[in-house]
Design an enzyme around this catalytic site. Structure first.
Site, mmCIF file in Angstrom:
data_model
loop_
_atom_site.group_PDB
_atom_site.id
_atom_site.type_symbol
_atom_site.label_atom_id
_atom_site.label_comp_id
_atom_site.label_asym_id
_atom_site.label_seq_id
_atom_site.Cartn_x
_atom_site.Cartn_y
_atom_site.Cartn_z
ATOM 1 N N ASN A 209 42.399 35.858 40.910
ATOM 2 C CA ASN A 209 41.992 36.404 41.704
ATOM 3 C C ASN A 209 40.626 36.200 41.605
ATOM 4 O OD1 ASN A 209 41.332 39.087 40.973
ATOM 5 N ND2 ASN A 209 42.186 40.038 41.529
ATOM 6 N N GLU A 212 38.812 37.954 38.535
ATOM 7 C CA GLU A 212 39.296 37.674 36.751
ATOM 8 C C GLU A 212 38.871 35.625 37.064
ATOM 9 O OE1 GLU A 212 43.670 39.383 37.791
ATOM 10 O OE2 GLU A 212 43.469 37.579 38.618
ATOM 11 N N ASP A 279 50.689 39.058 43.078
ATOM 12 C CA ASP A 279 52.798 39.006 42.428
ATOM 13 C C ASP A 279 53.011 38.611 44.001
ATOM 14 O OD1 ASP A 279 51.778 41.326 40.774
ATOM 15 O OD2 ASP A 279 52.839 43.000 41.383
#
Length: 332
Positions: A209, A212, A279
């Site tokens: 993301n 990150e 996920d």
């Protein structure tokens, strides 16, 4: 950006069921207490949550596996768990969804990672974490490596590394998984939590993301198409990757490879809960990639999936029916 909807629909209805994917990483149990809040406690200035419903679901790497299983894939899961009641509940959930759990190594003295969330109406009020994030002992890692080798011998189509920073995905382990995948000529896709991306070098794709992405660069990244594209391209070269899929919250998703930068706007109508969205993205993207869907179309499909899942409360998988309906409604 999806040029042939029929191919994608056929993938969702038929070929996805032929997909065999190994998920390795930090598995956990997600436990929810849904409550109504109407008053403050007389004992302390805290809300009283009257529990009206409970829900358990596989979390972390387990949620990636859960998403794949609900979509119809054949799923193998490798991780470590404790020897406790939460392990038993997690194993029950995995069996209910036909997820292979032979790669779950049980360790004494280490709890099954569990996140307990208290929800008040539609908002998260509190989260309790039960975990041990110390490095996993070498004997357990050795067992996992043997499980991975068996899965590769059984002709899996792709590997997902789901790193939640809970002690399993150390540098040597990640490098081993990526090397074995590359040797077998199957894609390895990584959801990163560590800012040290050296351990993910030579993976096929990484799906960070925006936060990150900034962490690995040691500075924040503006949520802007041009800046995200430039920063992602630099990381692509530095870590010898085929591509990055950057999830960007309200700005959607960006795919950056050697020869393209594609920025895909979000299609979410309402956002209730972003937990588990990453996920879902990596699950859908990897399954599509594993069945020969062109990478740009795989990214568009993953973005569609993210738009569906953030409108749900808690970590919830999506179905092929939901994806097909979303595909039909949107001009993508």
């Amino acid at each position: 950006m999806i040029r042939n909807k029929r191919v994608i629909q056929d993938f969702l209805l038929n070929s996805i069921k032929k997909c065999k994917i190994l998920v390795v990483g930090d598995v956990m149990l997600d436990r929810y207490y849904f409550s109504q809040v109407s008053r403050i406690s007389p004992e302390a200035p805290v809300p009283i949550a009257k529990v009206i419903r409970e829900k358990d679901a596989p979390g972390g790497a387990g949620n990636v596996a859960y998403n794949l299983a609900v979509l119809g894939c054949e799923v193998y899961l490798g991780s470590v768990v404790g020897i406790d009641d939460n392990r038993k509940r997690l194993l029950d959930l995995l069996k209910e969804n036909n997820i292979d759990d032979k790669g779950l190594i049980s360790l004494r003295g280490r709890p099954t990672t569990t996140k307990l969330r208290v929800m008040g109406d539609h908002q998260q009020m509190l989260r309790l974490d039960f975990e041990d994030s110390r490095p996993v002992k070498s004997s357990a890692v050795g067992e996992l490596k043997r499980y991975i080798s068996t899965c590769i011998e059984n002709k899996i189509d792709a590997i997902i590394i789901s790193d939640y920073g809970k002690g399993l995905c150390a540098s040597n382990f990640c490098k081993y998984v990526i090397a074995e995948g590359n040797k077998a000529n199957i894609p390895v896709v990584v959801d990163p939590k560590d800012f040290n991306w050296k351990k993910y070098s030579q993976a096929s794709y990484i799906t960070p993301n925006l936060k990150e992405l900034g962490e690995v660069l040691r500075k924040s990244v503006k949520n802007d198409d041009k800046e995200v594209g430039i920063k992602a391209e630099n990381l692509l070269k530095k870590f010898n990757l085929k591509g990055l899929v950057v999830t960007r919250s309200e700005k959607g998703l960006s795919l950056v490879t050697d020869d393209k930068k594609v920025h895909i706007p979000t299609l979410a109508q309402e956002v209730f809960d972003v937990s588990g969205a990453g996920d879902t993205v990596i699950a859908v993207f990897t399954a599509a990639l594993a069945q020969g869907i062109e990478v740009e179309e795989a990214a568009v499909l993953a973005n569609l999936a993210a738009g569906i899942v953030v409108a749900k409360i808690g970590t919830s998988p999506i179905t092929t029916e939901e994806l097909i309906e979303s595909l039909d409604r949107c001009e993508v």
